[in-house]
Write a protein that holds these residues in place. Sequence first.
Motif, PDB file in Angstrom:
ATOM      1  N   HIS A   1       0.937  -1.323   0.080  1.00 60.62           N
ATOM      2  CA  HIS A   1       0.170   0.340  -0.806  1.00 60.62           C
ATOM      3  C   HIS A   1       0.685   0.908   0.124  1.00 60.62           C
ATOM      4  N   THR A   2       1.637   1.361   0.726  1.00 60.96           N
ATOM      5  CA  THR A   2       2.581   1.978   0.928  1.00 60.96           C
ATOM      6  C   THR A   2       3.934   2.482   0.956  1.00 60.96           C
TER       7      THR A   2
ATOM      8  N   PHE B   1       8.463   3.363   1.402  1.00 62.14           N
ATOM      9  CA  PHE B   1       8.949   4.844   1.903  1.00 62.14           C
ATOM     10  C   PHE B   1       9.873   5.010   1.627  1.00 62.14           C
ATOM     11  N   TRP B   2      10.366   4.749   0.053  1.00 65.84           N
ATOM     12  CA  TRP B   2      11.193   5.854  -1.067  1.00 65.84           C
ATOM     13  C   TRP B   2      12.374   5.254   0.768  1.00 65.84           C
TER      14      TRP B   2
ATOM     15  N   TYR C   1       1.830   1.858  11.756  1.00 63.96           N
ATOM     16  CA  TYR C   1       2.229   1.868   9.987  1.00 63.96           C
ATOM     17  C   TYR C   1       1.598   0.287   9.266  1.00 63.96           C
TER      18      TYR C   1
ATOM     19  N   THR D   1       3.139  -2.492   8.849  1.00 58.39           N
ATOM     20  CA  THR D   1       4.523  -2.705   8.284  1.00 58.39           C
ATOM     21  C   THR D   1       4.717  -4.539   9.217  1.00 58.39           C
TER      22      THR D   1
ATOM     23  N   GLY E   1       8.163  -0.750   3.221  1.00 61.92           N
ATOM     24  CA  GLY E   1       6.995  -1.095   2.881  1.00 61.92           C
ATOM     25  C   GLY E   1       5.850  -0.987   3.064  1.00 61.92           C
ATOM     26  N   THR E   2       4.415  -1.141   3.589  1.00 57.46           N
ATOM     27  CA  THR E   2       4.133  -1.762   4.396  1.00 57.46           C
ATOM     28  C   THR E   2       3.660  -3.582   3.641  1.00 57.46           C
TER      29      THR E   2
ATOM     30  N   GLN F   1      -2.913  -1.709  -1.446  1.00 57.52           N
ATOM     31  CA  GLN F   1      -3.536  -0.728  -1.785  1.00 57.52           C
ATOM     32  C   GLN F   1      -5.554  -1.396  -3.126  1.00 57.52           C
TER      33      GLN F   1
ATOM     34  N   ASP G   1      -7.784   0.715   5.625  1.00 57.83           N
ATOM     35  CA  ASP G   1      -7.466   1.884   4.987  1.00 57.83           C
ATOM     36  C   ASP G   1      -7.317   1.251   3.624  1.00 57.83           C
TER      37      ASP G   1
END
Length: 341
Positions: free
Chosen positions: A12-13, A15-16, A28, A30, A38-39, A43, A90
């Motif tokens: 979903h996310t 973290f760059w 989060y 994770t 990342g998670t 998504q 989410d």
Amino acid sequence: MRAGRPDGFVPHTAFWNASPLWRRAPLYATASYRGDTGTESIQTPLLPVAWERVGGATPDDLAFLEAHARWLIRERDPDGDGLITILLPDESGLDDSPKYDAVYGRLAHWKPGYARLVQRCRRARWSAATLARTTDEHVEDVLVNVAHALSLRSLARLTGNAEWDEHAARTEAALVERCWNERRGLFFDLAGRSETQVELSTWSSLAPLALVGIPRELRERVANEHLLHRRRYWARFGVPSVSMEEPSFRPGFNAYRTWRGAAWMNTNWLMVGGLRALGADDEADTLAAGALAAVERSGYREYYHPRTGSGHGEQRFGFATLAIDLPSGFPATGGRVARSA
């Protein structure tokens, strides 16, 4: 996409290149409290739709998209009924929608108990099969499965592989057989081990308008009895995220609860396409014009008040740029929808 795993999972996310700090990590999704990039949550599954819209998919791209679809079917449909499951609110993108309140209770996205929900998922190693078998805080979400079916149809067109059309037809049939509520004329999420319908009218209940594989008579009921109903969803500046008849309808600004009545441009985009697929071009034009008027009044905002057009939340928000594509809306027939004569 580089955050995706070889098995097809896409977080979903991402973290760059930096994991979340310890103060935020409990919130989060994770695998652990430190070191994650990342998670473990998903998504709304629309990657093949996006790839088809943009074009230019390489063989490697297609292999990646097929692996992603197989992961979702294998890991997120534990009962094999054709409907994928979300573990966190989410994961649908509708984080704090009131349709999740009764399902998640004190563990809801906007309540302190959400950290406990994340920790429970960590203990289960984010296994949907384990959590679906042992807990009730999970949902076969209508919007997520509409996105899943749309993506499977896109994947079939991109690859020429009929297997994906078969999977899409199975998901569409399951939405009709298990999520359709004949009395209400809406599609509802299935919650918990009992898979009980969550009878609260949100725009998610309208989302199957975007699927031409859903019987036309059902889509017409959704459109005529709800989307075009002036006391329910037919607002001047876009489609409310919650029916205006629901007690939970709260369309104004709220820093933490943003899917409780506000209008979002991606919602309008899907509904315009769904109306055009039914041949309701005048209504689609009216909806698109109202949503565009909100953008002209308030700019590209995260969400809008459906009755006043005032913009709220973030500014210069990417979702809202779908206003550029609003005249045609989402291509519910797969390719841009042609206007009827």
